[in-house]
Design a protein around this motif. Sequence first.
Motif, PDB file in Angstrom:
ATOM      1  N   MET A 118      -9.522  28.964 -13.212  1.00  0.00           N
ATOM      2  CA  MET A 118      -9.234  27.606 -13.676  1.00  0.00           C
ATOM      3  C   MET A 118      -7.756  27.283 -13.541  1.00  0.00           C
ATOM      4  O   MET A 118      -7.400  26.132 -13.309  1.00  0.00           O
ATOM      5  CB  MET A 118      -9.752  27.364 -15.095  1.00  0.00           C
ATOM      6  CG  MET A 118      -9.148  28.156 -16.170  1.00  0.00           C
ATOM      7  SD  MET A 118     -10.078  27.854 -17.698  1.00  0.00           S
ATOM      8  CE  MET A 118      -8.831  28.272 -18.877  1.00  0.00           C
ATOM      9  N   HIS A 175      -6.808  24.181 -11.221  1.00  0.00           N
ATOM     10  CA  HIS A 175      -6.401  22.998 -11.984  1.00  0.00           C
ATOM     11  C   HIS A 175      -4.931  22.940 -12.367  1.00  0.00           C
ATOM     12  O   HIS A 175      -4.401  21.865 -12.612  1.00  0.00           O
ATOM     13  CB  HIS A 175      -7.227  22.886 -13.269  1.00  0.00           C
ATOM     14  CG  HIS A 175      -8.693  22.762 -13.024  1.00  0.00           C
ATOM     15  ND1 HIS A 175      -9.260  21.631 -12.473  1.00  0.00           N
ATOM     16  CD2 HIS A 175      -9.705  23.628 -13.223  1.00  0.00           C
ATOM     17  CE1 HIS A 175     -10.567  21.804 -12.357  1.00  0.00           C
ATOM     18  NE2 HIS A 175     -10.861  23.011 -12.801  1.00  0.00           N
ATOM     19  N   MET A 178     -13.250  23.037 -21.431  1.00  0.00           N
ATOM     20  CA  MET A 178     -13.363  22.635 -20.031  1.00  0.00           C
ATOM     21  C   MET A 178     -14.228  21.381 -19.869  1.00  0.00           C
ATOM     22  O   MET A 178     -13.991  20.596 -18.958  1.00  0.00           O
ATOM     23  CB  MET A 178     -13.902  23.788 -19.184  1.00  0.00           C
ATOM     24  CG  MET A 178     -12.954  24.979 -19.109  1.00  0.00           C
ATOM     25  SD  MET A 178     -11.296  24.558 -18.541  1.00  0.00           S
ATOM     26  CE  MET A 178     -11.640  24.132 -16.840  1.00  0.00           C
ATOM     27  N   ILE A 186      -7.392  21.900 -19.889  1.00  0.00           N
ATOM     28  CA  ILE A 186      -7.017  23.140 -19.223  1.00  0.00           C
ATOM     29  C   ILE A 186      -5.998  23.927 -20.049  1.00  0.00           C
ATOM     30  O   ILE A 186      -6.148  25.135 -20.248  1.00  0.00           O
ATOM     31  CB  ILE A 186      -6.444  22.866 -17.810  1.00  0.00           C
ATOM     32  CG1 ILE A 186      -7.368  21.981 -16.994  1.00  0.00           C
ATOM     33  CG2 ILE A 186      -6.114  24.168 -17.093  1.00  0.00           C
ATOM     34  CD1 ILE A 186      -8.753  22.495 -16.797  1.00  0.00           C
TER      35      ILE A 186
END
Length: 120
Positions: free
Chosen positions: A67, A71, A34, A39
């Motif tokens: 995440m 993202h 990260m 990702i």
Amino acid sequence: MRTNPNKGAEFATQLANDELGPLVDIERVVDIFMSQNMIQPATSFLLDALKENKQEQGHLQTRLLEMNLVHAPQADAILGNEMFTHYDRPRIANLCERLVATKGNQQHYSLRVVRLIPAL
């Protein structure tokens, strides 16, 4: 990790899934990915490292979903597989609702994500 993130993820996965127990700190590996905004390798690593759906890894399941909601719109598919049951449901439900309500994100996040989260 920078030169070949996919190979890095494969190596980290081997270390995390050692038959004698994890040889790496799973959270630290994710932190490294990260920190470089990687990702997809972080997601691949966590999907494999968390495949046993252990209760003590609930915080990592939550992190994986967070995440991917923020993202990369893969959380819908991850939740759809129903492979995780120990994530923080209220936190993920809240994040889903906020993302769906945000102008411009409606095409990326289906209401199916919100429905997949059991009633609180």
